[in-house]
Write a protein that holds these residues in place. Structure first.
Motif, PDB file in Angstrom:
ATOM      1  N   THR A 149       0.654  -1.166  -0.030  1.00  0.00           N
ATOM      2  CA  THR A 149       0.024  -0.018  -0.001  1.00  0.00           C
ATOM      3  C   THR A 149       0.801   1.287   0.089  1.00  0.00           C
ATOM      4  OG1 THR A 149      -1.577  -1.108   1.175  1.00  0.00           O
ATOM      5  CG2 THR A 149      -2.001   1.266   1.172  1.00  0.00           C
ATOM      6  N   HIS A 150       0.649   2.370  -0.879  1.00  0.00           N
ATOM      7  CA  HIS A 150       1.285   3.469  -0.823  1.00  0.00           C
ATOM      8  C   HIS A 150       0.414   4.581  -0.345  1.00  0.00           C
ATOM      9  CE1 HIS A 150       3.751   1.273  -3.914  1.00  0.00           C
ATOM     10  NE2 HIS A 150       4.750   2.102  -3.851  1.00  0.00           N
ATOM     11  N   VAL A 151       0.611   5.154   0.601  1.00  0.00           N
ATOM     12  CA  VAL A 151      -0.045   6.397   1.070  1.00  0.00           C
ATOM     13  C   VAL A 151       0.753   7.696   0.932  1.00  0.00           C
ATOM     14  CG1 VAL A 151      -1.424   4.932   2.678  1.00  0.00           C
ATOM     15  CG2 VAL A 151       0.712   5.928   3.412  1.00  0.00           C
ATOM     16  N   GLN A 152       0.370   8.633   0.861  1.00  0.00           N
ATOM     17  CA  GLN A 152       0.656   9.984   0.442  1.00  0.00           C
ATOM     18  C   GLN A 152       0.703  10.596   1.912  1.00  0.00           C
ATOM     19  OE1 GLN A 152      -0.807  12.614  -2.308  1.00  0.00           O
ATOM     20  NE2 GLN A 152      -0.171  14.551  -1.215  1.00  0.00           N
ATOM     21  N   LEU A 153       1.829  10.889   2.320  1.00  0.00           N
ATOM     22  CA  LEU A 153       2.094  11.640   3.563  1.00  0.00           C
ATOM     23  C   LEU A 153       1.550  12.904   3.683  1.00  0.00           C
ATOM     24  CD1 LEU A 153       5.677  10.160   4.309  1.00  0.00           C
ATOM     25  CD2 LEU A 153       3.384   9.481   5.120  1.00  0.00           C
ATOM     26  N   LYS A 154       0.826  13.392   4.650  1.00  0.00           N
ATOM     27  CA  LYS A 154       0.384  14.647   4.741  1.00  0.00           C
ATOM     28  C   LYS A 154       1.203  15.829   4.960  1.00  0.00           C
ATOM     29  CE  LYS A 154      -4.511  15.320   6.790  1.00  0.00           C
ATOM     30  NZ  LYS A 154      -5.148  14.894   7.954  1.00  0.00           N
ATOM     31  N   THR A 155       2.295  15.856   4.325  1.00  0.00           N
ATOM     32  CA  THR A 155       3.089  17.367   4.370  1.00  0.00           C
ATOM     33  C   THR A 155       2.508  18.529   3.624  1.00  0.00           C
ATOM     34  OG1 THR A 155       4.511  16.336   2.457  1.00  0.00           O
ATOM     35  CG2 THR A 155       5.050  15.830   4.836  1.00  0.00           C
ATOM     36  N   ALA A 156       3.017  19.652   3.875  1.00  0.00           N
ATOM     37  CA  ALA A 156       2.737  21.007   3.033  1.00  0.00           C
ATOM     38  C   ALA A 156       3.533  20.730   1.760  1.00  0.00           C
ATOM     39  CB  ALA A 156       2.897  22.005   3.760  1.00  0.00           C
ATOM     40  N   LYS A 186       7.028  18.790  -0.572  1.00  0.00           N
ATOM     41  CA  LYS A 186       7.481  17.443  -1.347  1.00  0.00           C
ATOM     42  C   LYS A 186       8.713  16.801  -0.399  1.00  0.00           C
ATOM     43  CE  LYS A 186       5.714  18.596  -6.151  1.00  0.00           C
ATOM     44  NZ  LYS A 186       6.054  18.826  -7.454  1.00  0.00           N
ATOM     45  N   LEU A 187       8.918  15.802  -0.944  1.00  0.00           N
ATOM     46  CA  LEU A 187       9.963  14.941  -0.209  1.00  0.00           C
ATOM     47  C   LEU A 187      11.336  15.517  -0.094  1.00  0.00           C
ATOM     48  CD1 LEU A 187      10.134  12.317   1.688  1.00  0.00           C
ATOM     49  CD2 LEU A 187      10.279  11.001  -0.527  1.00  0.00           C
ATOM     50  N   PHE A 188      11.581  15.989  -1.431  1.00  0.00           N
ATOM     51  CA  PHE A 188      13.132  16.414  -1.274  1.00  0.00           C
ATOM     52  C   PHE A 188      13.245  17.979  -1.832  1.00  0.00           C
ATOM     53  CE2 PHE A 188      13.322  11.802  -2.074  1.00  0.00           C
ATOM     54  CZ  PHE A 188      14.047  11.494  -1.015  1.00  0.00           C
ATOM     55  N   CYS A 189      12.015  18.510  -2.204  1.00  0.00           N
ATOM     56  CA  CYS A 189      12.217  20.201  -2.406  1.00  0.00           C
ATOM     57  C   CYS A 189      10.911  20.704  -1.679  1.00  0.00           C
ATOM     58  CB  CYS A 189      12.101  20.189  -3.958  1.00  0.00           C
ATOM     59  SG  CYS A 189      10.412  19.726  -4.626  1.00  0.00           S
ATOM     60  N   GLY A 190      11.127  22.175  -1.835  1.00  0.00           N
ATOM     61  CA  GLY A 190      10.018  22.990  -1.206  1.00  0.00           C
ATOM     62  C   GLY A 190       8.623  22.940  -2.021  1.00  0.00           C
ATOM     63  N   CYS A 191       8.451  22.541  -3.055  1.00  0.00           N
ATOM     64  CA  CYS A 191       7.313  22.626  -3.942  1.00  0.00           C
ATOM     65  C   CYS A 191       5.887  22.015  -3.041  1.00  0.00           C
ATOM     66  CB  CYS A 191       7.196  21.795  -5.044  1.00  0.00           C
ATOM     67  SG  CYS A 191       8.343  22.550  -6.338  1.00  0.00           S
ATOM     68  N   ALA A 192       4.756  22.838  -3.073  1.00  0.00           N
ATOM     69  CA  ALA A 192       3.669  22.308  -2.578  1.00  0.00           C
ATOM     70  C   ALA A 192       3.145  21.118  -2.960  1.00  0.00           C
ATOM     71  CB  ALA A 192       2.419  23.550  -2.821  1.00  0.00           C
ATOM     72  N   THR A 193       2.411  20.468  -2.194  1.00  0.00           N
ATOM     73  CA  THR A 193       1.709  19.120  -2.430  1.00  0.00           C
ATOM     74  C   THR A 193       0.109  19.257  -2.911  1.00  0.00           C
ATOM     75  OG1 THR A 193       1.443  18.678  -0.089  1.00  0.00           O
ATOM     76  CG2 THR A 193       3.535  17.764  -1.056  1.00  0.00           C
ATOM     77  N   ARG A 194      -0.328  20.535  -2.664  1.00  0.00           N
ATOM     78  CA  ARG A 194      -1.850  20.545  -2.879  1.00  0.00           C
ATOM     79  C   ARG A 194      -2.301  19.855  -3.951  1.00  0.00           C
ATOM     80  NH1 ARG A 194      -4.729  24.762  -4.608  1.00  0.00           N
ATOM     81  NH2 ARG A 194      -2.963  25.869  -5.278  1.00  0.00           N
ATOM     82  N   PHE A 195      -3.459  19.269  -3.718  1.00  0.00           N
ATOM     83  CA  PHE A 195      -4.193  18.357  -4.676  1.00  0.00           C
ATOM     84  C   PHE A 195      -5.210  19.300  -5.600  1.00  0.00           C
ATOM     85  CE2 PHE A 195      -7.765  15.984  -6.226  1.00  0.00           C
ATOM     86  CZ  PHE A 195      -7.065  14.935  -7.025  1.00  0.00           C
ATOM     87  N   GLY A 196      -5.133  18.955  -6.970  1.00  0.00           N
ATOM     88  CA  GLY A 196      -5.790  20.004  -7.779  1.00  0.00           C
ATOM     89  C   GLY A 196      -5.448  21.206  -8.310  1.00  0.00           C
ATOM     90  N   ALA A 197      -4.201  21.245  -8.217  1.00  0.00           N
ATOM     91  CA  ALA A 197      -3.840  22.699  -8.571  1.00  0.00           C
ATOM     92  C   ALA A 197      -3.351  22.475 -10.176  1.00  0.00           C
ATOM     93  CB  ALA A 197      -2.260  23.035  -8.106  1.00  0.00           C
ATOM     94  N   GLU A 198      -3.438  23.750 -10.820  1.00  0.00           N
ATOM     95  CA  GLU A 198      -3.054  23.745 -12.295  1.00  0.00           C
ATOM     96  C   GLU A 198      -1.886  22.839 -12.524  1.00  0.00           C
ATOM     97  OE1 GLU A 198      -3.828  26.120 -15.889  1.00  0.00           O
ATOM     98  OE2 GLU A 198      -5.012  25.778 -14.216  1.00  0.00           O
ATOM     99  N   PRO A 199      -2.003  22.065 -13.545  1.00  0.00           N
ATOM    100  CA  PRO A 199      -0.908  21.272 -14.105  1.00  0.00           C
ATOM    101  C   PRO A 199       0.584  22.083 -14.091  1.00  0.00           C
ATOM    102  CG  PRO A 199      -2.728  20.732 -15.607  1.00  0.00           C
ATOM    103  CD  PRO A 199      -3.178  21.864 -14.670  1.00  0.00           C
TER     104      PRO A 199
END
Ligand code: ADP
Ligand code: MG
Ligand code: ZN
Length: 487
Positions: free
Chosen positions: A16-23, A25-38
């Motif tokens: 099972t892969h679960v996405q961790l609830k972080t603001a 990404k794992l190795f950079c400062g980019c946001a993880t918000r779902f549904g943003a402009e591609p």
């Protein structure tokens, strides 16, 4: 379960892969918000530009440890990251940063509530890795376009992969395990586990063998399972297919299969011969990571009570049934709310009935989130309402309307009862005229009752209740009717 197993048994292991609830990404400062402009949440690191250097997100690492502790895993004092090499258009670096031989944790277990038994599953390991991008296949007027697009917003999003030992033996148990896993991860704030948003994804491995055999059969791995229901169906279907192969004198081939929800079948995606050789090696850009026993303990102390423990406590100390406890603990916010109410009342079971029955119904109808429940209906308000019913001030039937009114207006139940004259009528003198009226107006029903059709009484009781808008004391109405009709 109606599974035509014959003399075979199933062996199932889940990844099972679960996405961790972080603001970020794992190795950079980019946001993880779902549904943003591609491609609006990307940078040189998560798009794999030359010269980029990844830095581990400490919050993701801690969430991973937190999840591992919730799953009773051993935490590795020393962990490292590896490059898993393969080519695919959604993987900009042509490698995924994952953990190969030294995962953050291993050797855990989880117990789930199966149908009539406890399902215990050993966790083989849980490790951190980054997600890939997402391919989009646009439609053109003449069918699928001859190009694909890629959105890297998801690239580099932190995932925890949780791998079980092959301990599950039925699709229903697999479902129970996943339900429990999801609940634990949501309780601990580790992941939303929203399958529709891809924050929980599961690959199912299954093999069959003759009952009692000591060696495992050859497994297949099923991918593309995007609901628990499909996982159960795919496992049922795939195990039946394997049994048919064996019964036909054939051999199961180790391969990866895709679940096709439209036809309800699995089909081959790639065989073992085509399996990738990932050529894993330590990522030289990332330092090995060390965690002290003190840090692990600090994280452990922040874990809340797990759903299974809470269920047990609800059954043992609040006298709830297993089923009630299951419903109440399914959502942590609801469980918290119930406990806040129960703290104000001597009989938790009565409050559980309100929460499980009427309150959940009202919440559904009003699209009221469990998180905002306490604000909308402070626990003391629900307890007040429950007491009005228990003390016979209002009937249970009226209580339901009062609950709706409390939620709509925010007024106290007692206030509503007084203003609207909803008090219970438990006075024979006040009810007798109504009873006579109903008897006079329902000659046929009365005749039926007198002729021995006992259920006719319920219809007459209902009529009297209607006359009083649900306010009449039902046992008293019953008695008055029986007296009048000479039962
Ligand atoms: P692979 O190398 O193919 O990824 P792993 O040994 O890593 O296989 O196991 C992957 C998953 O498959 C685990 O969840 C494991 O429990 C499960 N698994 C392994 N062997 C079997 C089997 N024979 N039948 C069912 N599940 C299995
Ligand atoms: Mg594997
Ligand atoms: Zn980035």
């Amino acid at each position: 379960m109606s599974h035509p197993l014959g003399e075979y048994e199933l062996v199932i292991g889940l990844e099972t892969h679960v996405q961790l609830k972080t603001a970020t990404k794992l190795f950079c400062g980019c946001a993880t918000r779902f549904g943003a402009e591609p491609n609006s949440q990307v940078c040189p690191i998560c798009t794999g530009m030359p010269g980029m250097l990844p830095v581990l997100n400490r919050h993701a690492y801690e969430l991973g440890v937190r999840a591992a502790l919730a799953l009773h895993c051993e935490i590795a004092p020393f962990t490292k990251f590896d490059r898993k090499n393969y080519f695919y258009p959604d993987l900009p670096k042509s490698y995924q940063i994952s953990q190969f031989d030294v995962p953050i944790s291993k050797n855990g277990w989880l117990e789930a509530a199966g149908e009539g038994h406890t399902v215990r599953v050993r966790i083989h390991r849980a490790h951190l890795e980054e997600d890939a991008g997402k391919l989009l296949h646009p439609e053109s007027p003449v069918g699928r376009a001859d190009y694909s697009l890629v959105d890297f917003n998801r690239s580099g999003v932190p995932l925890l992969e949780i791998v079980t030992e092959p301990d599950l033996t039925t699709p229903a148990d697999a479902h129970a395990y996943l339900t429990e896993l999801k609940q634990v991860l949501q309780y601990t704030g580790i992941s939303d586990c929203d399958m529709e948003k891809g924050s929980l994804r599961c690959d199912a491995n299954v093999s069959v063998r003759l009952r009692g055999a000591t060696v495992l059969g050859t497994k297949t791995e099923i991918k593309n399972l995007n609901s628990f229901k499909f996982i159960v169906k795919a496992l049922e279907h795939e195990s039946e297919r394997q049994i048919r192969v064996l019964e036909g004198g054939g051999r199961v081939v180790q391969e990866t299969r895709l679940w096709d929800p439209v036809v309800g079948e699995t089909r081959v995606m790639r065989s073992k011969e085509e399996a990738h050789d990932y050529r894993s090696f330590p990522d030289p850009d990332l330092q090995p990571f060390v965690i002290t026993a003190e840090e692990v303990e600090r994280i452990r102390r922040t874990l809340p009570e797990m759903p299974a423990a809470r269920r047990r406590r609800f059954v043992e100390s609040s006298g709830l049934t297993e089923r009630d406890a299951e419903i109440l603990t399914a959502d942590r916010a609801i469980a918290d709310y119930f406990e806040a109410c129960a703290a104000l009342h001597a009989a938790p079971k009565l409050l559980a009935n309100w929460v499980i029955g009427e309150l959940r119904k009202e919440m559904n109808e009003r699209h009221l989130e469990a998180e905002s429940l306490a604000e909308k209906l402070p626990p003391a308000r629900l307890v007040e309402l429950a007491r009005l019913v228990e003390d016979g001030k209002i009937t249970r039937l009226v209580g339901k309307d009062v609950l709706a009114e409390v939620l709509t207006s925010g007024a106290a139940a007692g206030r509503i009862v007084a203003d609207k004259g909803l008090a219970q009528i438990a006075d024979a003198g006040a009810l007798e005229p109504l009873v006579d009226k109903v008897i006079a107006a329902n000659g046929k029903t009365v005749a039926d009752y007198r002729a021995g059709k006992k259920p006719a009484l319920a219809a007459l009781i209902g009529q009297v209740m209607r006359e009083t808008k649900g306010k009449a004391n039902a046992p008293l109405v019953t008695k008055l009717l029986q007296d009048r009709l000479g039962a």
